[in-house]
Design a protein around this motif. Structure first.
Motif, PDB file in Angstrom:
ATOM      1  N   UNK A  42       0.848  -1.186   0.000  1.00 33.05           N
ATOM      2  CA  UNK A  42       0.000   0.000   0.000  1.00 33.05           C
ATOM      3  C   UNK A  42       0.882   1.233   0.000  1.00 33.05           C
ATOM      4  N   UNK A  43       0.331   2.304  -0.544  1.00 31.50           N
ATOM      5  CA  UNK A  43       1.100   3.540  -0.636  1.00 31.50           C
ATOM      6  C   UNK A  43       0.160   4.722  -0.813  1.00 31.50           C
ATOM      7  N   UNK A  44       0.642   5.878  -0.410  1.00 38.58           N
ATOM      8  CA  UNK A  44      -0.024   7.128  -0.734  1.00 38.58           C
ATOM      9  C   UNK A  44       0.689   7.668  -1.962  1.00 38.58           C
ATOM     10  N   UNK A  45      -0.067   7.898  -3.017  1.00 38.76           N
ATOM     11  CA  UNK A  45       0.511   8.277  -4.302  1.00 38.76           C
ATOM     12  C   UNK A  45       0.224   9.744  -4.595  1.00 38.76           C
ATOM     13  N   UNK A  46       1.248  10.453  -5.036  1.00 35.61           N
ATOM     14  CA  UNK A  46       1.175  11.874  -5.375  1.00 35.61           C
ATOM     15  C   UNK A  46       0.700  12.703  -4.185  1.00 35.61           C
ATOM     16  N   UNK A  47       0.969  12.197  -2.967  1.00 31.15           N
ATOM     17  CA  UNK A  47       0.614  12.921  -1.764  1.00 31.15           C
ATOM     18  C   UNK A  47      -0.882  13.024  -1.513  1.00 31.15           C
ATOM     19  N   UNK A  48      -1.666  12.209  -2.218  1.00 35.33           N
ATOM     20  CA  UNK A  48      -3.119  12.354  -2.112  1.00 35.33           C
ATOM     21  C   UNK A  48      -3.805  11.028  -1.845  1.00 35.33           C
ATOM     22  N   UNK A  49      -4.082  10.290  -2.883  1.00 34.89           N
ATOM     23  CA  UNK A  49      -4.877   9.068  -2.763  1.00 34.89           C
ATOM     24  C   UNK A  49      -4.018   7.895  -2.304  1.00 34.89           C
ATOM     25  N   UNK A  50      -4.668   6.949  -1.652  1.00 33.27           N
ATOM     26  CA  UNK A  50      -4.004   5.736  -1.196  1.00 33.27           C
ATOM     27  C   UNK A  50      -4.405   4.593  -2.121  1.00 33.27           C
ATOM     28  N   UNK A  51      -3.439   3.722  -2.374  1.00 33.70           N
ATOM     29  CA  UNK A  51      -3.642   2.556  -3.227  1.00 33.70           C
ATOM     30  C   UNK A  51      -3.075   1.339  -2.511  1.00 33.70           C
ATOM     31  N   UNK A  52      -3.641   0.180  -2.787  1.00 36.79           N
ATOM     32  CA  UNK A  52      -3.109  -1.047  -2.215  1.00 36.79           C
ATOM     33  C   UNK A  52      -3.593  -2.255  -2.982  1.00 36.79           C
ATOM     34  N   UNK A  53      -2.804  -3.326  -2.923  1.00 38.14           N
ATOM     35  CA  UNK A  53      -3.149  -4.575  -3.602  1.00 38.14           C
ATOM     36  C   UNK A  53      -3.685  -5.570  -2.591  1.00 38.14           C
ATOM     37  N   UNK A  54      -4.959  -5.967  -2.722  1.00 39.62           N
ATOM     38  CA  UNK A  54      -5.495  -6.992  -1.826  1.00 39.62           C
ATOM     39  C   UNK A  54      -4.690  -8.293  -1.940  1.00 39.62           C
ATOM     40  N   UNK A  55      -4.241  -8.806  -0.806  1.00 41.24           N
ATOM     41  CA  UNK A  55      -3.366  -9.972  -0.738  1.00 41.24           C
ATOM     42  C   UNK A  55      -4.067 -11.279  -1.146  1.00 41.24           C
ATOM     43  N   UNK A  56      -5.262 -11.511  -0.657  1.00 39.45           N
ATOM     44  CA  UNK A  56      -5.948 -12.790  -0.869  1.00 39.45           C
ATOM     45  C   UNK A  56      -6.106 -13.189  -2.325  1.00 39.45           C
ATOM     46  N   UNK A  57      -6.634 -12.309  -3.178  1.00 36.92           N
ATOM     47  CA  UNK A  57      -6.800 -12.693  -4.580  1.00 36.92           C
ATOM     48  C   UNK A  57      -5.480 -13.004  -5.293  1.00 36.92           C
ATOM     49  N   UNK A  58      -4.402 -12.292  -4.943  1.00 36.07           N
ATOM     50  CA  UNK A  58      -3.093 -12.561  -5.558  1.00 36.07           C
ATOM     51  C   UNK A  58      -2.623 -13.953  -5.162  1.00 36.07           C
ATOM     52  N   UNK A  59      -2.691 -14.251  -3.873  1.00 37.50           N
ATOM     53  CA  UNK A  59      -2.252 -15.561  -3.398  1.00 37.50           C
ATOM     54  C   UNK A  59      -3.077 -16.683  -4.013  1.00 37.50           C
ATOM     55  N   UNK A  60      -4.376 -16.465  -4.159  1.00 34.99           N
ATOM     56  CA  UNK A  60      -5.245 -17.479  -4.758  1.00 34.99           C
ATOM     57  C   UNK A  60      -4.890 -17.721  -6.224  1.00 34.99           C
ATOM     58  N   UNK A  61      -4.664 -16.664  -6.984  1.00 36.72           N
ATOM     59  CA  UNK A  61      -4.286 -16.809  -8.399  1.00 36.72           C
ATOM     60  C   UNK A  61      -2.969 -17.562  -8.532  1.00 36.72           C
ATOM     61  N   UNK A  62      -2.010 -17.255  -7.677  1.00 37.67           N
ATOM     62  CA  UNK A  62      -0.717 -17.937  -7.728  1.00 37.67           C
ATOM     63  C   UNK A  62      -0.861 -19.414  -7.369  1.00 37.67           C
ATOM     64  N   UNK A  63      -1.675 -19.712  -6.366  1.00 35.39           N
ATOM     65  CA  UNK A  63      -1.910 -21.114  -5.992  1.00 35.39           C
ATOM     66  C   UNK A  63      -2.554 -21.906  -7.124  1.00 35.39           C
ATOM     67  N   UNK A  64      -3.377 -21.232  -7.918  1.00 36.80           N
ATOM     68  CA  UNK A  64      -4.024 -21.872  -9.060  1.00 36.80           C
ATOM     69  C   UNK A  64      -3.084 -22.011 -10.254  1.00 36.80           C
ATOM     70  N   UNK A  65      -1.880 -21.448 -10.144  1.00 37.57           N
ATOM     71  CA  UNK A  65      -0.911 -21.533 -11.228  1.00 37.57           C
ATOM     72  C   UNK A  65      -1.192 -20.608 -12.396  1.00 37.57           C
ATOM     73  N   UNK A  66      -2.011 -19.593 -12.178  1.00 36.26           N
ATOM     74  CA  UNK A  66      -2.345 -18.656 -13.256  1.00 36.26           C
ATOM     75  C   UNK A  66      -1.238 -17.631 -13.444  1.00 36.26           C
ATOM     76  N   UNK A  67      -0.945 -17.245 -14.700  1.00 35.80           N
ATOM     77  CA  UNK A  67      -0.047 -16.110 -14.896  1.00 35.80           C
ATOM     78  C   UNK A  67      -0.682 -14.899 -14.222  1.00 35.80           C
ATOM     79  N   UNK A  68       0.075 -14.228 -13.380  1.00 36.65           N
ATOM     80  CA  UNK A  68      -0.463 -13.178 -12.512  1.00 36.65           C
ATOM     81  C   UNK A  68       0.324 -11.889 -12.701  1.00 36.65           C
ATOM     82  N   UNK A  69      -0.415 -10.782 -12.844  1.00 33.77           N
ATOM     83  CA  UNK A  69       0.236  -9.492 -13.032  1.00 33.77           C
ATOM     84  C   UNK A  69      -0.353  -8.460 -12.079  1.00 33.77           C
ATOM     85  N   UNK A  70       0.544  -7.732 -11.415  1.00 41.15           N
ATOM     86  CA  UNK A  70       0.158  -6.601 -10.576  1.00 41.15           C
ATOM     87  C   UNK A  70       0.593  -5.335 -11.293  1.00 41.15           C
TER      88      UNK A  70
END
Length: 183
Positions: free
Chosen positions: A66-94
Motif C-alpha cells: 500500500x502507498x499514498x501516491x502523489x501525496x493524495x490518494x491511497x492505493x493497495x493490492x489486496x493480498x488474498x486474490x493474488x495468493x489465490x491466483x498464484x496457488x491456481x498456477x495462473x499467470x499473474x500481473x500486478x
C-alpha cells in the motif's frame, strides 16, 4: 509479474490490452481511496473504498502493498486474490506504482519486476496533459513524482518502452511464459 512505471506512462492501458487479449492472465485489482475517473467501474478497474475501510484493510494485513501516491490518494493490492491466483498456477500481473513495487519485492522477491517506460519525457508530459483528468496543480505534482519514478528504472529486472500498446503488452505476456525473453 509486477508492472510499474511513472504516472501517465500507460500502465492501465497496457493492462487493459492484456485483460482483453489474454484472458488466462490474472490481473490484480487495486483498492484506492481516490474517486473513480470517467468510465472506471468499481471491482473492475479498482475497488473504490473510503479512508476507514482502507485503514481496516491495512491494519488487518489484507494488503500485499500500500502507498499514498502523489501525496493524495491511497492505493493497495489486496493480498488474498493474488495468493489465490498464484496457488491456481495462473499467470499473474500486478499493475502498481513504484512504492508498491518496492514493497512487493520485499514480500515476493521471486516475482519478475517490469518497468514500463515512456518513449521520451515529452511524450509522457503529452500523455498526462492529454488525459485531461487532473488539475494543473495535480499535473505538476504528478510530473515531479514521474521524475523520481523514472530514476528508479535500475531497480527493475526488465524495461519495456511503451511506444506501442500492443507491442508492450505482447512483450509482457511473453515474459510471463518465458522470463528469459527480456529483449
Amino acid at each position: 509479474m509486477v508492472l510499474a512505471g511513472p504516472t501517465a506512462v500507460g500502465k492501465g492501458t497496457v493492462a487493459s490490452y492484456v485483460r482483453e487479449h489474454y484472458p488466462d492472465v490474472w490481473l490484480s485489482v487495486s483498492a484506492t481511496t481516490r474517486p473513480p475517473r470517467p468510465g472506471e467501474e468499481d471491482g473492475r478497474h479498482y475497488f473504490f473504498v473510503d479512508e476507514p475501510e482502507f485503514d481496516r484493510l491495512e491494519r488487518t494485513g489484507q494488503l500485499l502493498e500500500s502507498a499514498t501516491v502523489h501525496g493524495r490518494a491511497r492505493y493497495g493490492t489486496p493480498r488474498g486474490p493474488v495468493e489465490q491466483a498464484l496457488l491456481q498456477g495462473r499467470p499473474t500481473m500486478l499493475e502498481i506504482d513504484l512504492q508498491g513495487a518496492r514493497q512487493v519485492r520485499q514480500a515476493m522477491p521471486e516475482a519478475l519486476f517490469v518497468f514500463l517506460a515512456p518513449p521520451s519525457w515529452e511524450e509522457l508530459v503529452q500523455r498526462l496533459v492529454g488525459r485531461g483528468t487532473e488539475s494543473e496543480a495535480e499535473r505538476a505534482t504528478r510530473l515531479e513524482t514521474a521524475r523520481t519514478e523514472l530514476a528508479a528504472v535500475s531497480e527493475f529486472d526488465v524495461t519495456i518502452v511503451n511506444d506501442d500498446v500492443a507491442r508492450a503488452a505482447e512483450h509482457l505476456v511473453s515474459l510471463m511464459v518465458d522470463p528469459r525473453a527480456k529483449d
